[in-house]
Scaffold this active site. Structure first.
Site, PDB file in Angstrom:
ATOM      1  N   ARG A  57       0.794  -1.220   0.000  1.00 42.30           N
ATOM      2  CA  ARG A  57       0.000   0.000   0.000  1.00 42.30           C
ATOM      3  C   ARG A  57       0.832   1.277   0.000  1.00 42.30           C
ATOM      4  O   ARG A  57       0.679   2.105  -0.887  1.00 42.30           O
ATOM      5  CB  ARG A  57      -0.931   0.010   1.212  1.00 42.30           C
ATOM      6  CG  ARG A  57      -1.934   1.152   1.189  1.00 42.30           C
ATOM      7  CD  ARG A  57      -2.894   1.071   2.345  1.00 42.30           C
ATOM      8  NE  ARG A  57      -3.611  -0.196   2.397  1.00 42.30           N
ATOM      9  CZ  ARG A  57      -4.476  -0.512   3.348  1.00 42.30           C
ATOM     10  NH1 ARG A  57      -4.715   0.331   4.338  1.00 42.30           N
ATOM     11  NH2 ARG A  57      -5.089  -1.684   3.337  1.00 42.30           N
ATOM     12  N   TYR A  88     -17.990  13.261 -13.712  1.00 49.47           N
ATOM     13  CA  TYR A  88     -17.882  14.448 -14.553  1.00 49.47           C
ATOM     14  C   TYR A  88     -16.571  14.518 -15.331  1.00 49.47           C
ATOM     15  O   TYR A  88     -16.482  15.255 -16.298  1.00 49.47           O
ATOM     16  CB  TYR A  88     -17.989  15.716 -13.687  1.00 49.47           C
ATOM     17  CG  TYR A  88     -19.313  15.855 -12.982  1.00 49.47           C
ATOM     18  CD1 TYR A  88     -20.510  15.965 -13.689  1.00 49.47           C
ATOM     19  CD2 TYR A  88     -19.374  15.877 -11.589  1.00 49.47           C
ATOM     20  CE1 TYR A  88     -21.712  16.082 -13.038  1.00 49.47           C
ATOM     21  CE2 TYR A  88     -20.581  16.003 -10.926  1.00 49.47           C
ATOM     22  CZ  TYR A  88     -21.754  16.108 -11.654  1.00 49.47           C
ATOM     23  OH  TYR A  88     -22.943  16.229 -11.011  1.00 49.47           O
ATOM     24  N   HIS A 138      -7.969  -3.758  -7.722  1.00 53.81           N
ATOM     25  CA  HIS A 138      -7.741  -3.042  -6.456  1.00 53.81           C
ATOM     26  C   HIS A 138      -9.024  -3.019  -5.624  1.00 53.81           C
ATOM     27  O   HIS A 138      -9.815  -2.077  -5.710  1.00 53.81           O
ATOM     28  CB  HIS A 138      -7.273  -1.614  -6.752  1.00 53.81           C
ATOM     29  CG  HIS A 138      -6.637  -0.929  -5.576  1.00 53.81           C
ATOM     30  ND1 HIS A 138      -5.409  -1.277  -5.081  1.00 53.81           N
ATOM     31  CD2 HIS A 138      -7.070   0.083  -4.796  1.00 53.81           C
ATOM     32  CE1 HIS A 138      -5.098  -0.506  -4.061  1.00 53.81           C
ATOM     33  NE2 HIS A 138      -6.098   0.333  -3.868  1.00 53.81           N
TER      34      HIS A 138
END
Length: 857
Positions: free
Chosen positions: A32, A122, A78
């Site tokens: 990570r 968006y 993931h």
């Protein structure tokens, strides 16, 4: 029971917690938080890039929605939160976060001011051309693959990385018990350092620093001092001092300013400006007359205007000492080497990258050699077939099926039963036996051969390709046999990338030092005119622009508004005054006047959304101006209130003191219920009268004292009772002694003025009395305003028609009337909104007098 007890395994809790915590910490470290020294990426970065590559989002392809990319990465590689994946992708697209962005974003991907990126639905994205270099040759068995989280797919353990990504873009992460913070560098310099190391494995760190002198941050700036850089490169840890780039400039005759054009890496520009302003208010910096942000698409420009008696060098050093204009980058070059975290020197980082790249070249060459040999094998079979073309055609023609044809071709045996005469006629050998021998792949290639390739030209092409493949095989074998050739290949590819993508250094290295000077300061509190347009454009203008021309002049130019826009609010304030913005979702935002961009009398201004963090689906409903002295006066705050009204008839009064400590992302002003919204907010002294009107044409007038003060996070109390389908259309607040008429306008264009005295005071919460008699002809009431005869109105319809009207042209009638037709509307159209307009004369007179003007109702 005895059997159940035997299943219980006693465990020492200390050992179990120790073991579990170690497992957790290693997971965070390896999977990570820390980058791999080979490709410089954390797992989430690697998965995002690989997922985009699998979607075909190369630099030359069309953009795809970010939500599509996030879903691809989440579903396949993931299995964590979507925000983690999207935030990663956003950072890789920000040119102020990454020295060389790896994602080409389209849409709002945030700003250096700390503005968050737009939602993933968006924005769109694709890979940059440089990111493709990280993935280059990944399909040639250059890296190992591993199973994804559910074992259904394969994902790369590391990327081939054709350039040293860890050096170029750096890394930042916090693991368990350790952290990493690697600065970004210039691509050209990093390539030169790697090439120098390849050519001389015994090169020292100091010699490498001749090629890679220091970090190169995406936001530019200046590295102040060199000791920290040298220590970081030699030991893996160090402190690099970053400074903003600023210069002195004469902005007008006799007035100097410090212009900040670049800021330290990872500094929020808005926070920097706020810090400078705060220190000026606290008198810790002296000599600043004004502060403004003139940044635009061309670049950053923060103007620190100086007083005439200020010493520029003193103010500059003070900014470096007390503000984020000077920051420290704590270098901690920790990365995973062979799956283990290690603190690395500059030379070790380059060494591990070169080892990885060498392995990639070996594996790629081996793969290409295998493919070339396979192709040569096929071409060799085709050549044999062309040399025995008549026999091959006869074998295929006389074979009963494909399997027989394949077997006969492999054996090179003609079909049984051909007579000597047939053999002679076909030009075939008269003897029995095998004519040639082919493998299964060669036989399949011959069976798949098109007749058009039997022409003389095509036959020549096959022979030429065979010779070229043989040469390629020789070249690949020579590469595998020679380490110097492999290293030279790495150098050539690095220099090719440098030629394509390298740019000039952005961060200057300053080897000199200097002492900061201590001096106090207070920003000049200049009087300005603040205007807010109907479309949310805001600006502040020096009042001197209005006072250049007094009464009796030839007039002034218009305020630069667009045809469909107009000034809705105007305030005469000082630079240190406060503005409170209230939105229809019940939030309050706080802004200092000096934070508003300065504009000329004729400029349009800047969108409010660029200054305060309003949600995309929210809009400003009201603006309140409060003097700095009043905002800091406890008595004023306790004895003044913000009176609010909602669409569903609720009213609420909250002490102004509750709004004296807003946050950047706003605070709750009123708890808005579902399907309700705030329609108005007014600053009062607690002694005013309030008029609320409903769409049914009823209005109620009651004392503000009937509304008890409440906290911010409450809904308020009933101001007017509404029937089914009714809603509040407006609120009028009348301070003591004010002479105003009540204007009412209906949806179908009917309206009138009514004297204020016609509205008797009632008890809060009732249905009210008639203010406009609504019928099918008039339509419902859509607006109620407190007006004077000299006011102007802007009336807009649902079809986008805007009509400006003078209040004096509207007749005065009693309450229980429907008024007269004010506007002739086209069929199907209706009035949507009515707004009081600040007139040119009012703007000029108010600014010249220097007195505040109340915002429009």
């Amino acid at each position: 029971m005895e059997q159940d007890r035997r299943r219980v395994i006693p465990i020492n809790i200390e050992e179990e917690m120790k073991s579990s915590y170690i497992d957790y910490s290693m997971s965070v470290i390896v999977s990570r938080a820390l980058p791999d020294v080979r490709d410089g990426l954390k797992p989430v970065h690697r998965r995002v890039l690989y997922g985009m590559s699998e979607l075909g989002l190369t630099a030359g392809s069309a953009y795809k929605k970010s939500a599509r990319i996030v879903g691809e990465v989440l579903g396949k590689y993931h299995p964590h939160g979507d925000s983690a994946v999207y935030d990663t992708m956003v950072r890789m697209a920000q040119d102020f976060s990454m020295r060389y962005p790896l994602v080409d974003g389209q849409g709002n991907f945030g700003s250096v001011d700390g503005d968050a990126a737009a939602a993933m639905r968006y924005t769109e994205a694709r890979l940059t051309r440089l990111a493709e270099e990280l993935l280059r040759d990944i399909d040639k068995d250059t890296v190992d693959f591993q199973e994804n989280f559910d074992g259904s797919l394969q994902e790369p353990e590391v990327l081939p990385a054709a350039f040293p990504s860890l050096l170029v873009n750096g890394a930042d992460g916090i693991a368990v018990g350790m952290a990493t913070k690697i600065p970004p560098h210039n691509l050209g310099e990093a390539v030169d350092a790697v090439v120098a190391y390849i050519r001389n494995r015994d090169i020292s760190v100091d010699e490498l620093m001749k090629y890679l002198p220091a970090p190169d941050f995406p936001t530019g700036g200046i590295i102040y001092g060199y000791a920290g850089v040298r220590e970081a490169y030699h030991t893996g840890r160090g402190r690099v001092i970053m400074r903003a780039r600023m210069h002195e400039e004469e902005i007008r005759p006799g007035r100097q300013a410090l212009i900040i054009t670049e800021i330290p890496y990872q500094v929020n520009k808005s926070a920097l400006i706020e810090k400078i302003a705060a220190l000026a208010r606290e008198k810790r910096i002296d000599g600043i007359a004004d502060l403004r942000d003139e940044s635009d698409r061309e670049g950053m420009r923060i103007v620190v205007e100086l007083r005439k008696d200020a010493v520029p060098l003193v103010v500059q050093n003070q900014l470096y000492k007390y503000t984020p204009c000077q920051q420290t980058f704590g270098v901690n070059m920790v990365a995973l080497v062979g799956g283990r975290p290690r603190t690395l020197t500059l030379k070790e980082m380059i060494q591990h990258y070169v080892e990885h790249r060498h392995e990639v070249v070996v594996r790629r060459t081996t793969y290409e050699l295998r493919k070339a040999e396979e192709r040569a094998h096929v071409l060799e079979g085709l050549t044999i077939a062309l040399d025995h073309l008549d026999a091959v055609i006869t074998i295929i023609r006389h074979a009963p099926d494909t399997e027989t044809a394949r077997a006969n071709l492999m054996a090179g045996v003609l079909p049984a039963g051909l007579t000597p005469a047939q053999r002679e006629r076909l030009g075939l050998p008269l003897h029995e036996g095998s004519l040639f021998a082919l493998t299964e792949k060669q036989a399949d290639a011959i069976l798949a051969l098109r007749l058009s390739r039997l022409t003389g030209l095509e036959r020549q092409k096959i022979e030429e390709e065979y010779r070229a493949v043989l040469q390629e095989i020789e070249r690949l074998r020579s590469i595998l046999a020679s380490e110097p050739l492999r290293l030279q290949l790495i150098i050539d590819e690095l220099l090719e990338i440098k030629a394509k993508f390298a740019d000039a250094r952005r961060t200057e290295i300053d080897y000199a030092g200097g002492d900061d000077l201590l001096i106090e300061d207070l920003i000049e509190d200049e009087q300005v005119v603040v205007t807010v347009s109907h479309q949310g454009l805001i600006k502040r203008t020096s009042i001197s622009e209005y006072r250049k021309q007094g009464r009796g002049g030839v007039g002034m130019r218009g305020s630069g508004m667009r045809d469909e826009d107009y000034i809705e609010h105007l305030f005469v304030s000082f630079n240190h005054d406060y503005l409170l913005f209230f939105t229809d979702q019940g939030r309050c935002y706080w802004l200092r006047v000096y934070e508003i961009p300065e504009g000329s009398r004729t400029s349009k201004g800047r969108s409010i959304r660029n200054l305060i963090q309003i949600a995309p689906d929210d809009r400003v409903r009201a603006v309140l101006a409060v003097r700095k002295e009043d905002f800091l006066d406890p008595d004023f705050l306790e004895n003044h209130y913000v009176l609010m009204a909602t669409r569903k008839g609720l009213v609420k009064k909250t002490s102004l003191e509750a709004f004296s400590r807003p946050r950047v992302d706003g605070i709750i002003a009123i708890d808005i219920m579902e399907e309700d919204e705030l329609i108005e907010a007014k600053l009062t002294d607690g002694e005013a009268d309030v008029i609320l009107a409903s769409s049914s044409g009823l209005a109620i007038r009651f004392r503000e004292q009937d509304v008890r003060p409440m906290g911010r996070n409450t809904r308020g109390v009933r101001g007017i009772s509404l029937g089914s389908g009714e809603r509040v259309v407006g609120m009028v607040v009348i301070a003591g002694g004010e002479e105003r008429d009540v204007l009412a306008i209906s949806a179908n264009g009917y309206g009138k003025r009514t004297l204020l005295d016609d509205y008797r005071v009632q008890t809060r919460g009732g249905k009210g009395i008639i203010t406009l008699k609504t019928t099918v002809k008039t339509g419902p009431l859509v607006a109620i305003k407190g007006v004077q005869e000299t006011d102007d109105l802007m009336i807009s319809t649902h079809n986008g028609i805007m009509i400006r009207m003078h209040v004096g042209d509207i007749s005065v009638f009693g309450r229980n009337t429907q008024g007269v037709r004010l506007i002739n509307l086209k069929p199907g159209d209706a009035i949507a909104d009515v707004t009081r307009v600040v007139t040119e004369e009012e703007e000029q007179e108010s600014a010249t007098a220097g007195t505040p003007v109340l915002s429009a109702d």
